[in-house]
Design a protein around this motif. Structure first.
Motif, short mmCIF file in Angstrom:
data_model
loop_
_atom_site.label_atom_id
_atom_site.label_comp_id
_atom_site.label_asym_id
_atom_site.label_seq_id
_atom_site.Cartn_x
_atom_site.Cartn_y
_atom_site.Cartn_z
N ALA A 120 14.75 75.24 76.08
CA ALA A 120 14.25 74.61 77.35
C ALA A 120 13.71 73.32 77.25
O ALA A 120 12.97 73.09 76.10
CB ALA A 120 13.15 75.69 78.00
N PRO A 121 13.77 72.37 77.80
CA PRO A 121 13.19 71.11 77.53
C PRO A 121 11.54 71.09 77.87
O PRO A 121 11.05 71.91 78.47
CB PRO A 121 13.63 70.17 78.85
N LEU A 122 10.96 70.43 77.10
CA LEU A 122 9.44 70.64 76.99
C LEU A 122 8.96 69.17 77.65
O LEU A 122 9.29 68.03 77.14
CB LEU A 122 8.73 70.52 75.62
N ILE A 123 8.47 69.07 78.84
CA ILE A 123 8.40 67.98 79.62
C ILE A 123 7.01 67.49 79.37
O ILE A 123 5.80 68.19 79.51
CB ILE A 123 8.33 68.40 81.20
N GLU A 124 6.77 66.35 78.85
CA GLU A 124 5.47 65.71 78.39
C GLU A 124 4.92 65.08 79.73
O GLU A 124 5.57 65.02 80.73
CB GLU A 124 5.76 64.69 77.37
N LEU A 125 3.41 65.03 79.75
CA LEU A 125 2.89 64.37 81.01
C LEU A 125 1.72 63.79 80.33
O LEU A 125 1.16 63.83 79.35
CB LEU A 125 2.30 65.70 81.91
#
Length: 511
Positions: free
Chosen positions: A302-307
């Motif tokens: 699963a993608p790890l979405i940075e913020l």
């Protein structure tokens, strides 16, 4: 889709749409949308019965628990202002916050209530204290939460001016006394809605998180999910082995800070964990090394979405659109309707050249109203044209993707050169023996400061100081390489799990 001008309207509207669907799950209770809406109504009714007036401040000071979430929404429904406080604050720090915002009441745990009662008696406002839990657990001088909410009085949800104060969140105070960032109802509600949109949240999501509800990132993760009808599984505090049991909830999302992911990818339980239900995860609060991102994504698929975000903008300012092509190492693009720019480090009124590092600036409806009772501090960070100085060093690509280099205050100056701890951390995190790493300065008589890396080794792994310094030298210029390595068993962290670099200087010892 939603006519939500205040986060206080989230539950009433969600209860009408999702009724008996699970809204919040903790270790002690599961509440449906209808139940959590009714419980928060009782808090609002109780506050009004206690003589609390709209606009007054109500402090929430406790670990994650269902009563905290219910109280947050009840406070807003009563027209009062939420003051979410870091549970790690000392009594002296809490006293300053309560005095500064003139709090009318403090909601806290039964374990902390006696100390808060004693503290409240020394304050001019004499706030009353509510202890979460049963009557038998409440100390003398505190009102038990169950007694406070033992009412069936109807409540009408307060309809605030969207531009009026909604929350007041105090900064960490690392440069002096904490400052209370005042956020409007519009800013908080918009941040929840825009974040939910960027991350593609839906009513089918089950979000597991240990982020503190008192932190803006935790607030957006929780209320952004409730806004769309998803289910929030709220951990009281982070524990890697518990977090990795995501299959018991069939979680579609996990949300955390870099230290949480670094701990999980190094944990022995990862090998047997079933993470197949995850569709995406988010990470923020601090820069995360790309190797940690890649390890987590390889384990989960699963993608790890940075913020990126901050207290002064009520949560996120930039992140990735879930279905857009990934840009590893970037914290994404600005949220819709939010402007970001990179300012020259010597003059923030000027633009830094595209691709060069400068100070990250933000403007738009998410920017705070100002620091509570502190116009001087407000004027220091909010420019006359509305741009907010964030104190973060970043650069922007031609596609508008932002790369945060580091905190301006965390910069190490060695021999006249600027060294950013995050650069060292990103490189050393790629060494197979390193489970977690943080970098900071140590004094030096010749160069002023030297870069020191504090390393937690992976279980069963070995590495020497010389080996790690040489490894860093393969990717970093000579002046950027750490000159010292200290091997430690843990790293100082705050309540969100973020590493507190300013406490590193006296942490650990040379091996």
């Amino acid at each position: 889709m939603y006519d939500v001008l205040s986060p206080g309207a989230i539950l009433p509207q969600a209860a009408m749409r999702f009724g008996d669907k699970p809204a919040l799950v903790t270790s002690t209770r599961m509440l449906t949308y209808r139940e959590i809406d009714a419980e928060s109504d009782r808090v609002a009714s109780a506050l009004k019965a206690c003589g609390v007036h709209p606009g007054e401040m109500i402090t929430l000071y406790a670990q994650n628990r269902w009563e905290w979430i219910v109280s947050y929404h009840g406070v807003l429904k009563a027209g009062t202002v939420v003051n979410p406080v870091n549970v790690m604050l000392t009594p002296e720090e809490l006293s300053f916050v309560l005095r500064d915002c003139d709090s009318a009441a403090v909601f806290t745990s039964s374990e902390q209530a006696a100390a808060v009662v004693a503290l409240s008696r020394q304050l001019p406002s004499s706030p009353f204290v509510v202890a979460f839990g049963e009557a038998k657990d409440a100390p003398e001088g505190a009102i038990a939460f169950t007694d406070l909410t033992a009412t069936e009085e109807p409540v009408s949800v307060f309809g605030p001016d969207p531009a009026s104060p909604c929350t007041i969140g105090y900064t960490s105070g690392t440069t002096g006394y904490p400052k209370g960032a005042v956020q409007s109802h519009r800013a908080v509600a918009l941040n929840c809605a825009l974040t939910a949109t960027m991350h593609g949240r839906t009513e089918y999501d089950i979000v597991v998180t240990a982020l503190p509800a008192s932190h803006v990132y935790g607030n957006v993760a929780i209320n952004g999910t409730l806004l769309v009808g998803g289910t929030v599984v709220l951990m009281e505090r982070f524990a890697a082995d518990e977090a990795l049991r995501l299959e018991q909830h069939r979680a579609t999302m996990f949300e955390g800070v870099p230290a949480m992911y670094a701990t999980m990818v190094a944990h022995p339980a990862l090998e047997s964990a079933d993470l197949s239900s995850l569709t995406r995860c988010t990470v923020g609060g601090q820069t995360i090394p790309v190797p940690t991102v890649l390890r987590w994504q390889a384990c989960t698929g699963a993608p790890l979405i940075e913020l990126w975000g901050m207290t002064e903008i009520s949560g996120l300012g930039t992140t990735h659109v879930v279905h857009a092509p990934p840009v590893p190492g970037s914290v994404g693009v600005s949220l819709p309707g939010v402007e970001v720019r990179i300012a020259d480090l010597s003059d923030v009124t000027k633009e830094a050249p595209r691709g060069e590092a400068g100070e990250l600036m933000v403007r738009g409806p998410l920017v705070m109203l100002g620091y509570h009772n502190n116009p001087e501090a407000t004027a220091e960070v909010i420019q006359p044209d509305g741009w907010l100085r964030t104190g973060d060093i970043a650069l922007m690509t031609g596609t508008g993707h932002v790369f945060v280099v580091d905190r301006r205050k965390d910069m190490i100056i060695t021999g006249g050169y600027n060294v950013y701890p995050a650069e060292i951390e990103r490189v050393l995190a790629g060494h197979p023996a390193v489970a977690m790493v943080a970098a900071g300065p140590v004094p030096d008589a010749v160069k002023g400061e030297l870069a020191c890396a504090y390393v937690i080794l992976a279980e069963g792994a070995e590495a020497t100081e010389e080996e790690l310094i040489a490894f860093a030298g393969e990717s970093l210029a000579a002046y950027k390489r750490p000159r010292l390595i200290r091997f430690v068993d843990d790293l100082p962290r705050n309540s969100t799990g973020k590493i507190m670099r300013r406490e590193l200087i006296n942490y650990g010892s040379d091996r």
